[in-house]
Design an enzyme around this catalytic site. Structure first.
Site, PDB file in Angstrom:
ATOM      1  N   GLY A 145      40.403  34.048  26.459  1.00  0.00           N
ATOM      2  CA  GLY A 145      40.258  34.762  27.711  1.00  0.00           C
ATOM      3  C   GLY A 145      39.319  34.179  28.741  1.00  0.00           C
ATOM      4  N   GLU A 185      39.890  31.898  20.336  1.00  0.00           N
ATOM      5  CA  GLU A 185      41.308  31.612  20.597  1.00  0.00           C
ATOM      6  C   GLU A 185      41.538  31.223  22.055  1.00  0.00           C
ATOM      7  OE1 GLU A 185      43.220  35.284  19.560  1.00  0.00           O
ATOM      8  OE2 GLU A 185      43.205  34.832  17.429  1.00  0.00           O
ATOM      9  N   PRO A 186      40.895  30.162  22.531  1.00  0.00           N
ATOM     10  CA  PRO A 186      41.084  29.807  23.937  1.00  0.00           C
ATOM     11  C   PRO A 186      42.473  29.236  24.188  1.00  0.00           C
ATOM     12  CG  PRO A 186      39.727  28.163  22.817  1.00  0.00           C
ATOM     13  CD  PRO A 186      40.021  29.238  21.815  1.00  0.00           C
ATOM     14  N   ARG A 213      53.232  32.221  37.886  1.00  0.00           N
ATOM     15  CA  ARG A 213      51.970  32.952  38.048  1.00  0.00           C
ATOM     16  C   ARG A 213      51.741  33.552  39.440  1.00  0.00           C
ATOM     17  NH1 ARG A 213      47.533  31.062  37.593  1.00  0.00           N
ATOM     18  NH2 ARG A 213      46.569  32.827  36.568  1.00  0.00           N
ATOM     19  N   TYR A 250      51.266  37.470  39.071  1.00  0.00           N
ATOM     20  CA  TYR A 250      49.882  37.965  39.097  1.00  0.00           C
ATOM     21  C   TYR A 250      49.208  37.750  40.444  1.00  0.00           C
ATOM     22  CZ  TYR A 250      50.718  36.773  34.127  1.00  0.00           C
ATOM     23  OH  TYR A 250      51.242  36.617  32.878  1.00  0.00           O
ATOM     24  N   CYS A 286      66.345  32.845  45.230  1.00  0.00           N
ATOM     25  CA  CYS A 286      66.892  33.817  46.164  1.00  0.00           C
ATOM     26  C   CYS A 286      66.153  35.148  46.100  1.00  0.00           C
ATOM     27  CB  CYS A 286      68.374  33.993  45.849  1.00  0.00           C
ATOM     28  SG  CYS A 286      69.204  35.085  46.971  1.00  0.00           S
ATOM     29  N   GLU A 287      64.843  35.103  46.308  1.00  0.00           N
ATOM     30  CA  GLU A 287      64.033  36.319  46.369  1.00  0.00           C
ATOM     31  C   GLU A 287      62.908  36.100  47.371  1.00  0.00           C
ATOM     32  OE1 GLU A 287      62.900  38.618  43.105  1.00  0.00           O
ATOM     33  OE2 GLU A 287      64.464  37.852  41.755  1.00  0.00           O
ATOM     34  N   TYR A 324      50.280  28.701  31.048  1.00  0.00           N
ATOM     35  CA  TYR A 324      51.230  29.684  31.559  1.00  0.00           C
ATOM     36  C   TYR A 324      52.025  29.101  32.726  1.00  0.00           C
ATOM     37  CZ  TYR A 324      47.958  32.194  28.681  1.00  0.00           C
ATOM     38  OH  TYR A 324      47.149  32.551  27.625  1.00  0.00           O
TER      39      TYR A 324
HETATM   40  C1  LIG Z   1      46.916  35.075  25.224  1.00  0.00           C
HETATM   41  C2  LIG Z   1      46.007  35.184  24.064  1.00  0.00           C
HETATM   42  C3  LIG Z   1      44.942  34.298  23.923  1.00  0.00           C
HETATM   43  C4  LIG Z   1      44.590  33.249  24.937  1.00  0.00           C
HETATM   44  O1  LIG Z   1      44.132  33.758  26.133  1.00  0.00           O
HETATM   45  P1  LIG Z   1      43.585  32.758  27.281  1.00  0.00           P
HETATM   46  O2  LIG Z   1      43.235  33.656  28.375  1.00  0.00           O
HETATM   47  O3  LIG Z   1      44.693  31.833  27.613  1.00  0.00           O
HETATM   48  O4  LIG Z   1      42.405  32.037  26.716  1.00  0.00           O
HETATM   49  C5  LIG Z   1      44.180  34.408  22.782  1.00  0.00           C
HETATM   50  N1  LIG Z   1      44.426  35.343  21.829  1.00  0.00           N
HETATM   51  C6  LIG Z   1      45.443  36.221  21.949  1.00  0.00           C
HETATM   52  C7  LIG Z   1      45.671  37.208  20.873  1.00  0.00           C
HETATM   53  C8  LIG Z   1      46.265  36.172  23.066  1.00  0.00           C
HETATM   54  O5  LIG Z   1      47.265  37.047  23.185  1.00  0.00           O
END
Ligand SMILES: *Cc1c(COP(=O)(O)O)cnc(C)c1O
Length: 427
Positions: A240, A281-282, A319, A323, A350-351, A379
């Site tokens: 995140g 989990e980056p 994106r 978003y 076409c949007e 993404y």
């Molecule tokens: C999407 C996701 C991530 C990665 O998030 P980033 O914002 O890309 O770092 C990590 N763990 C889980 C469970 C996710 O769904």
């Protein structure tokens, strides 16, 4: 020239990625085109390794499923966070060891559980109900499952609401107050071995405090689990961390994240007398800034604003549409020319919402110019679609002065793949 993006430079009026002229790439491989710097991928993951030398890093495969990128990350000792059987297969093919893979997901099928168990990876269980079905699949296979529990920590973050995942109201995770109890249930199941806790509070987070809050919440839950006789060997705090998309929105680095959360993690572990493995989990913060997306200008239209219509739309880069994201854009073949006019860069879909960049000051544009969108490694391709009859683009890896194709562009036959017409309808 481009802030901290040392892999991007401008000379001879062209944009270079490492030592490769992006305008040459557009000519050689065609557009739209995703181009990734190998050196930058390595640099970004190494920043995590040095900030968190004792933690495992599980790359979130959904951010970028390019096999070559995954191989580079595997070489750098990275694990994988996978959210589907498809992503699990990619991680396996890239050579990521199964001991460093976590199978996540809030809606896994029986087949997903079976595949995860057969692959021998850990599973993050998202609900009590999932625990029951996983347990029966594991006993059926005569095996057992190492599980983590995804906690809903009820932490709010300042990001786009579609990517805040740790709110009380979000679909993810087990409410924090139910986790210890669920852990207890799991300990009594012969085919389940609970090994730890997992959370993920959202994406593109530019402030460290919610991470610190989530870690504290995780440690509270760990304490409850310990008190009821459970063991916590792993604490996975998800991904995140945001990146700097716009010149005026700087982002914290992995070292800042470490500074914000490691003291809490260490102190609380020490208090409880446990030494769990820390896992991160980056996704975005490893790959986003490694990649540019090149697209050609088809039309410059002077209407109520100046439109530069390019050959990539939200089919290629979703994106901005999804978003309202900002992606920096430059004219790759006019990289040193002064910005003269405001343009809204739009795609071929076409949007009306097919807008990649609004009101940007750019050099005077004309048909044939090459535009480069920055920070598209996360993404980007992974969200590309074939909407509106558009085959998906190619991907290229740049290493020093070398450029190699890592995924060829689809041709129009890709749009027909798998389709069949019932014989009775054939003329
Ligand atoms: C999407 C996701 C991530 C990665 O998030 P980033 O914002 O890309 O770092 C990590 N763990 C889980 C469970 C996710 O769904």
């Amino acid at each position: 020239m481009f802030g901290t993006k040392t892999h991007l430079t401008a000379h001879d009026d062209h944009l270079f990625i490492d030592d490769v002229d992006s305008v040459d790439l557009a000519k050689e491989f065609g557009t739209p085109l995703y181009v990734t710097s190998e050196a930058r991928v390595r640099q970004n993951i190494r920043a995590y390794h040095s900030a968190f030398p004792d933690a495992d890093k599980y790359f979130a495969v959904k951010a970028n499923g390019n096999l070559t990128v995954l191989c580079i990350l595997a070489q750098e000792g990275t694990g994988a966070d996978v959210f589907s059987t498809g992503e699990l297969n990619l991680a396996g093919l890239a050579g990521i060891p199964k001991d460093k893979v976590l199978f996540n997901g809030n809606s896994k099928s029986e087949q997903d559980h079976r595949t995860a168990l057969e692959a021998g990876v850990r599973i993050s269980v998202d609900s009590r109900e999932e625990l029951e079905s996983l347990s029966s699949v594991a006993s059926e296979l005569g095996t057992w499952a190492e599980v983590m529990f995804r906690i809903n920590p009820d932490v709010s973050v300042k990001t786009h609401p579609k990517i805040a995942t740790g709110l009380k109201t979000s679909k993810f995770g087990i409410p924090a107050e139910q986790v210890a109890d669920t852990y207890q249930t799991a300990m009594d199941m012969p085919s389940i071995e609970p090994v730890g806790l997992h959370c993920h509070i959202g994406s593109q987070i530019l402030d460290i405090s919610p991470f610190a809050e989530a870690v504290a919440r995780m440690m509270d839950v760990a304490q409850e689990v310990l008190s009821s006789g459970g063991e916590v060997k792993r604490i996975d705090i998800g991904g995140g961390l945001g990146i700097q998309y716009a010149p005026d929105t700087p982002a914290p680095k992995p070292a800042d994240l470490a500074q914000g959360i490691l003291p809490i993690f260490r102190d609380r572990c020490q208090d409880m007398g446990i030494r769990p493995k820390l896992i991160l989990e980056p996704g975005r913060s490893i790959v986003a800034d490694t990649t540019i997306m090149l697209t050609s200008v088809n039309v410059v239209k002077r209407a109520h604003v100046n439109f530069a219509a390019v050959d990539a739309g939200f089919n290629v880069l979703a994106r901005p549409m999804l978003y309202d994201s900002y992606h920096h854009v430059v004219a790759a073949n006019k990289a040193e020319q002064p910005a003269k006019e405001k343009y809204t860069v739009v795609g071929p879909i076409c949007e009306t919402g097919d807008i990649l960049a609004k009101d940007r000051l750019l050099p005077k544009l004309e048909r044939g110019d090459i535009m480069a969108f920055f920070d598209t490694g996360a993404y980007g391709f992974s969200m590309a679609s074939q909407y509106n009859g558009q085959p998906r683009p190619a991907e290229v890896l740049v290493s020093g002065d070398k450029a190699e194709l890592t995924r060829r562009a689809e041709d129009h036959s890709a749009l027909l793949q798998g389709q069949s017409i019932p014989a009775r309808l054939m003329l």
